[in-house]
Design an enzyme around this catalytic site. Structure first.
Site, PDB file in Angstrom:
ATOM      1  N   VAL A  45      58.637  -3.815  15.776  1.00 37.75           N
ATOM      2  CA  VAL A  45      59.701  -2.795  15.761  1.00 37.75           C
ATOM      3  C   VAL A  45      60.812  -3.063  16.768  1.00 37.75           C
ATOM      4  O   VAL A  45      61.861  -2.423  16.709  1.00 37.75           O
ATOM      5  CB  VAL A  45      59.141  -1.361  15.964  1.00 37.75           C
ATOM      6  N   TYR A  60      57.836   3.047  31.170  1.00 34.90           N
ATOM      7  CA  TYR A  60      57.227   3.817  30.069  1.00 34.90           C
ATOM      8  C   TYR A  60      57.753   5.259  30.082  1.00 34.90           C
ATOM      9  O   TYR A  60      58.165   5.788  29.040  1.00 34.90           O
ATOM     10  CB  TYR A  60      55.700   3.797  30.202  1.00 34.90           C
TER      11      TYR A  60
END
Ligand code: NAP
Length: 246
Positions: free
Chosen positions: A61, A155
Protein backbone atom coordinates in the site's frame (compact mmCIF):
# COMPACT_ATOMS: atom_id res chain seq x y z
CA UNK A 1 -23.59 -8.31 -4.29
CA UNK A 2 -21.88 -5.10 -3.05
CA UNK A 3 -18.11 -5.20 -2.64
CA UNK A 4 -15.56 -4.06 -0.07
CA UNK A 5 -11.79 -3.68 -0.16
CA UNK A 6 -9.92 -4.29 3.10
CA UNK A 7 -6.23 -3.39 3.04
CA UNK A 8 -4.13 -5.66 5.23
CA UNK A 9 -7.01 -8.14 5.39
CA UNK A 10 -4.79 -11.19 5.78
CA UNK A 11 -4.30 -11.07 9.53
CA UNK A 12 -5.47 -9.52 12.80
CA UNK A 13 -7.96 -6.68 12.73
CA UNK A 14 -8.13 -6.64 8.92
CA UNK A 15 -9.13 -10.29 8.91
CA UNK A 16 -11.77 -9.59 11.57
CA UNK A 17 -13.22 -6.79 9.44
CA UNK A 18 -13.06 -8.84 6.21
CA UNK A 19 -14.98 -11.71 7.79
CA UNK A 20 -17.53 -9.34 9.35
CA UNK A 21 -18.20 -7.65 6.00
CA UNK A 22 -18.54 -11.05 4.29
CA UNK A 23 -21.05 -12.20 6.93
CA UNK A 24 -22.96 -8.96 6.29
CA UNK A 25 -23.36 -9.77 2.59
CA UNK A 26 -20.35 -8.22 0.89
CA UNK A 27 -17.86 -9.65 -1.57
CA UNK A 28 -14.44 -8.88 -0.12
CA UNK A 29 -11.06 -8.06 -1.65
CA UNK A 30 -8.48 -9.17 0.91
CA UNK A 31 -5.32 -7.16 0.32
CA UNK A 32 -2.03 -8.42 1.75
CA UNK A 33 1.65 -7.53 1.45
CA UNK A 34 3.59 -10.74 2.07
CA UNK A 35 1.28 -13.20 3.88
CA UNK A 36 -0.18 -14.96 0.84
CA UNK A 37 -1.07 -18.15 2.71
CA UNK A 38 -2.87 -16.22 5.44
CA UNK A 39 -4.77 -14.14 2.87
CA UNK A 40 -5.83 -17.26 0.96
CA UNK A 41 -7.03 -18.75 4.26
CA UNK A 42 -9.28 -15.71 4.79
CA UNK A 43 -10.64 -16.17 1.26
CA UNK A 44 -11.33 -19.88 1.86
CA UNK A 45 -13.05 -19.14 5.17
CA UNK A 46 -15.29 -16.50 3.58
CA UNK A 47 -16.22 -18.80 0.69
CA UNK A 48 -16.96 -21.70 3.04
CA UNK A 49 -18.87 -19.82 5.72
CA UNK A 50 -20.75 -17.04 3.90
CA UNK A 51 -22.70 -16.48 0.68
CA UNK A 52 -20.11 -13.95 -0.45
CA UNK A 53 -17.07 -14.29 -2.65
CA UNK A 54 -13.56 -13.15 -1.79
CA UNK A 55 -10.26 -12.66 -3.55
CA UNK A 56 -6.73 -12.19 -2.19
CA UNK A 57 -4.81 -9.37 -3.88
CA UNK A 58 -1.13 -8.69 -3.25
CA UNK A 59 -0.11 -5.02 -3.13
CA UNK A 60 2.23 -2.89 -1.07
CA UNK A 61 0.00 0.00 0.00
CA UNK A 62 2.99 2.34 0.16
CA UNK A 63 3.41 1.95 -3.63
CA UNK A 64 0.87 4.22 -5.35
CA UNK A 65 1.10 2.29 -8.64
CA UNK A 66 0.39 -0.98 -6.85
CA UNK A 67 -2.53 0.71 -5.07
CA UNK A 68 -4.10 1.72 -8.39
CA UNK A 69 -3.81 -1.89 -9.62
CA UNK A 70 -5.27 -3.14 -6.33
CA UNK A 71 -8.37 -0.99 -6.75
CA UNK A 72 -8.74 -1.81 -10.47
CA UNK A 73 -8.45 -5.56 -9.80
CA UNK A 74 -11.10 -5.28 -7.09
CA UNK A 75 -13.49 -3.45 -9.43
CA UNK A 76 -12.84 -5.89 -12.31
CA UNK A 77 -13.38 -8.88 -10.02
CA UNK A 78 -16.61 -7.76 -8.37
CA UNK A 79 -18.00 -5.26 -10.89
CA UNK A 80 -17.73 -2.26 -8.54
CA UNK A 81 -16.54 -1.04 -5.16
CA UNK A 82 -18.84 0.14 -2.36
CA UNK A 83 -16.72 0.29 0.80
CA UNK A 84 -13.04 0.70 1.61
CA UNK A 85 -11.30 -0.07 4.89
CA UNK A 86 -7.78 1.39 5.15
CA UNK A 87 -6.39 -1.00 7.75
CA UNK A 88 -2.88 -1.98 6.59
CA UNK A 89 -0.10 -0.66 8.78
CA UNK A 90 3.10 -1.54 10.57
CA UNK A 91 4.39 -0.64 14.00
CA UNK A 92 8.03 -0.22 14.96
CA UNK A 93 9.13 0.20 18.56
CA UNK A 94 12.10 2.56 18.60
CA UNK A 95 12.93 5.57 20.71
CA UNK A 96 13.98 8.79 18.99
CA UNK A 97 17.78 8.40 19.42
CA UNK A 98 17.69 5.08 17.55
CA UNK A 99 14.97 5.99 15.03
CA UNK A 100 16.26 7.26 11.68
CA UNK A 101 14.54 9.90 9.56
CA UNK A 102 14.31 7.30 6.76
CA UNK A 103 12.49 4.88 9.10
CA UNK A 104 10.13 7.67 10.15
CA UNK A 105 9.32 8.45 6.50
CA UNK A 106 8.90 4.80 5.51
CA UNK A 107 6.38 4.15 8.27
CA UNK A 108 4.45 7.31 7.37
CA UNK A 109 4.26 6.11 3.75
CA UNK A 110 2.89 2.70 4.75
CA UNK A 111 0.52 3.85 7.47
CA UNK A 112 -0.71 7.33 6.50
CA UNK A 113 0.12 8.18 2.87
CA UNK A 114 -1.51 4.89 1.88
CA UNK A 115 -4.82 6.04 3.37
CA UNK A 116 -4.71 8.97 0.98
CA UNK A 117 -3.61 6.95 -2.08
CA UNK A 118 -6.08 4.07 -1.60
CA UNK A 119 -8.97 6.48 -1.07
CA UNK A 120 -7.86 8.58 -4.06
CA UNK A 121 -7.76 5.49 -6.30
CA UNK A 122 -11.14 4.25 -5.03
CA UNK A 123 -12.92 7.62 -5.12
CA UNK A 124 -14.40 7.50 -8.66
CA UNK A 125 -15.62 3.93 -8.13
CA UNK A 126 -17.22 4.73 -4.77
CA UNK A 127 -19.11 7.57 -6.47
CA UNK A 128 -20.72 4.99 -8.76
CA UNK A 129 -21.87 2.84 -5.84
CA UNK A 130 -25.59 2.26 -5.51
CA UNK A 131 -25.39 0.49 -2.14
CA UNK A 132 -28.36 1.30 0.11
CA UNK A 133 -26.66 3.15 2.97
CA UNK A 134 -24.18 4.88 0.62
CA UNK A 135 -20.50 4.14 0.11
CA UNK A 136 -18.04 4.58 2.95
CA UNK A 137 -14.37 4.69 3.84
CA UNK A 138 -13.14 3.59 7.26
CA UNK A 139 -9.58 4.37 8.34
CA UNK A 140 -7.78 2.58 11.16
CA UNK A 141 -6.24 5.07 13.55
CA UNK A 142 -5.20 4.25 17.15
CA UNK A 143 -5.67 5.52 20.69
CA UNK A 144 -1.97 6.44 20.45
CA UNK A 145 -2.98 9.24 18.04
CA UNK A 146 -4.37 11.01 21.11
CA UNK A 147 -2.16 9.58 23.85
CA UNK A 148 1.21 9.77 22.06
CA UNK A 149 3.75 6.95 22.07
CA UNK A 150 7.21 7.57 23.54
CA UNK A 151 8.42 4.26 22.09
CA UNK A 152 7.21 4.96 18.52
CA UNK A 153 6.62 8.66 17.75
CA UNK A 154 6.30 8.00 14.01
CA UNK A 155 3.51 5.46 14.57
CA UNK A 156 1.58 7.93 16.77
CA UNK A 157 2.11 10.67 14.14
CA UNK A 158 0.83 8.42 11.37
CA UNK A 159 -2.29 7.57 13.35
CA UNK A 160 -2.96 11.24 14.22
CA UNK A 161 -2.54 12.12 10.55
CA UNK A 162 -5.15 9.52 9.68
CA UNK A 163 -7.71 11.33 11.85
CA UNK A 164 -6.97 14.57 9.95
CA UNK A 165 -7.28 12.79 6.58
CA UNK A 166 -10.57 11.28 7.78
CA UNK A 167 -12.05 14.66 8.68
CA UNK A 168 -10.73 16.27 5.49
CA UNK A 169 -12.16 13.56 3.24
CA UNK A 170 -15.45 13.55 5.16
CA UNK A 171 -15.81 17.27 4.37
CA UNK A 172 -14.52 16.99 0.81
CA UNK A 173 -16.68 13.99 -0.17
CA UNK A 174 -19.66 15.35 1.78
CA UNK A 175 -22.96 14.00 0.59
CA UNK A 176 -21.53 11.21 -1.57
CA UNK A 177 -19.16 9.19 0.61
CA UNK A 178 -19.03 8.92 4.40
CA UNK A 179 -15.54 8.75 5.88
CA UNK A 180 -14.88 7.67 9.47
CA UNK A 181 -12.03 6.36 11.60
CA UNK A 182 -11.65 3.77 14.33
CA UNK A 183 -9.14 4.25 17.16
CA UNK A 184 -8.60 0.84 18.73
CA UNK A 185 -7.00 0.31 22.11
CA UNK A 186 -5.15 -2.92 22.77
CA UNK A 187 -6.36 -5.60 20.34
CA UNK A 188 -4.72 -9.04 20.46
CA UNK A 189 -2.99 -9.53 17.08
CA UNK A 190 0.50 -10.30 15.74
CA UNK A 191 1.26 -6.57 16.05
CA UNK A 192 0.73 -6.53 19.82
CA UNK A 193 1.90 -10.11 20.47
CA UNK A 194 5.31 -9.20 19.07
CA UNK A 195 6.03 -6.64 21.77
CA UNK A 196 4.01 -7.69 24.83
CA UNK A 197 4.56 -10.51 27.32
CA UNK A 198 1.76 -12.43 29.03
CA UNK A 199 2.44 -10.28 32.13
CA UNK A 200 2.08 -7.07 30.07
CA UNK A 201 -1.26 -8.32 28.80
CA UNK A 202 -2.50 -9.22 32.29
CA UNK A 203 -1.61 -5.74 33.59
CA UNK A 204 -3.35 -4.05 30.66
CA UNK A 205 -6.44 -6.23 31.03
CA UNK A 206 -6.81 -5.50 34.74
CA UNK A 207 -6.81 -1.72 34.12
CA UNK A 208 -9.72 -1.86 31.68
CA UNK A 209 -13.31 -1.36 32.83
CA UNK A 210 -14.33 -4.26 30.58
CA UNK A 211 -11.57 -6.46 32.10
CA UNK A 212 -10.54 -8.05 28.81
CA UNK A 213 -8.34 -7.20 25.87
CA UNK A 214 -9.87 -6.52 22.46
CA UNK A 215 -10.26 -9.12 19.72
CA UNK A 216 -10.26 -8.43 15.95
CA UNK A 217 -13.99 -9.28 15.93
CA UNK A 218 -14.63 -6.33 18.28
CA UNK A 219 -13.19 -3.97 15.67
CA UNK A 220 -15.09 -5.78 12.90
CA UNK A 221 -18.33 -5.05 14.74
CA UNK A 222 -17.40 -1.37 15.12
CA UNK A 223 -16.52 -1.12 11.42
CA UNK A 224 -19.89 -2.61 10.47
CA UNK A 225 -21.61 0.05 12.60
CA UNK A 226 -19.72 2.91 10.90
CA UNK A 227 -20.23 1.36 7.47
CA UNK A 228 -24.00 1.43 7.98
CA UNK A 229 -24.37 4.60 10.10
CA UNK A 230 -26.01 6.91 7.57
CA UNK A 231 -25.71 10.16 9.58
CA UNK A 232 -22.17 9.66 10.87
CA UNK A 233 -19.17 11.07 9.03
CA UNK A 234 -15.80 12.52 10.05
CA UNK A 235 -15.98 10.67 13.37
CA UNK A 236 -13.32 8.66 15.19
CA UNK A 237 -14.84 5.79 17.16
CA UNK A 238 -12.82 4.67 20.18
CA UNK A 239 -12.84 0.87 20.52
CA UNK A 240 -10.76 0.36 23.63
CA UNK A 241 -12.72 -1.42 26.35
CA UNK A 242 -13.18 1.87 28.20
CA UNK A 243 -9.46 2.64 28.50
CA UNK A 244 -9.83 6.37 27.77
CA UNK A 245 -12.96 8.29 28.60
CA UNK A 246 -12.64 11.91 27.65
P1 NAP B 1 -1.12 -6.88 12.11
O1 NAP B 1 -1.66 -8.06 12.84
O2 NAP B 1 0.33 -6.61 12.16
O3 NAP B 1 -1.58 -6.99 10.58
C1 NAP B 1 -1.18 -5.98 9.69
C2 NAP B 1 -1.81 -6.18 8.35
O4 NAP B 1 -1.36 -5.10 7.50
C3 NAP B 1 -1.39 -7.48 7.66
O5 NAP B 1 -2.47 -7.98 6.93
C4 NAP B 1 -0.26 -7.03 6.74
O6 NAP B 1 -0.11 -7.81 5.55
C5 NAP B 1 -0.75 -5.66 6.34
N1 NAP B 1 0.33 -4.81 5.86
C6 NAP B 1 1.42 -4.36 6.52
N2 NAP B 1 2.19 -3.61 5.71
C7 NAP B 1 1.57 -3.60 4.50
C8 NAP B 1 1.88 -3.01 3.24
N3 NAP B 1 2.97 -2.26 3.07
N4 NAP B 1 1.02 -3.22 2.22
C9 NAP B 1 -0.10 -3.96 2.38
N5 NAP B 1 -0.44 -4.56 3.55
C10 NAP B 1 0.40 -4.37 4.59
O7 NAP B 1 -1.83 -5.53 12.60
P2 NAP B 1 -3.20 -5.32 13.43
O8 NAP B 1 -2.87 -5.34 14.86
O9 NAP B 1 -4.26 -6.21 12.90
O10 NAP B 1 -3.53 -3.79 13.05
C11 NAP B 1 -4.45 -3.45 12.03
C12 NAP B 1 -4.67 -1.94 12.06
O11 NAP B 1 -5.17 -1.54 13.34
C13 NAP B 1 -3.41 -1.13 11.83
O12 NAP B 1 -3.73 0.05 11.12
C14 NAP B 1 -2.96 -0.78 13.24
O13 NAP B 1 -2.15 0.37 13.27
C15 NAP B 1 -4.31 -0.55 13.89
N6 NAP B 1 -4.29 -0.69 15.35
C16 NAP B 1 -4.01 -1.88 15.94
C17 NAP B 1 -4.04 -1.98 17.33
C18 NAP B 1 -3.78 -3.28 18.07
O14 NAP B 1 -3.77 -3.26 19.31
N7 NAP B 1 -3.57 -4.40 17.38
C19 NAP B 1 -4.32 -0.84 18.10
C20 NAP B 1 -4.57 0.36 17.46
C21 NAP B 1 -4.57 0.43 16.08
P3 NAP B 1 0.79 -9.16 5.53
O15 NAP B 1 -0.02 -10.16 6.29
O16 NAP B 1 0.93 -9.53 4.12
O17 NAP B 1 2.05 -8.82 6.23
Amino acid sequence: MPAALITGGSRGIGRGIAEQYARDGYDVAVNYHSSETAAEDVVETIRAETDGDAVAIQADVSDSGAVESLVETTVETFGGLDHVVNNAAISQHKHTPELTVEEFDTLMQINATSVFSVTKAAHEHLLESAVGEGPSVINLSSRLAHAGAPHEPHYAASKAGIIAITKSHAKEFGPDIRVNAIAPGYIVTDMTDRTNTAEDKRERREKLPLQRLGEPEDVGQAAAYLRDARFVTGETLNVNGGQDMV
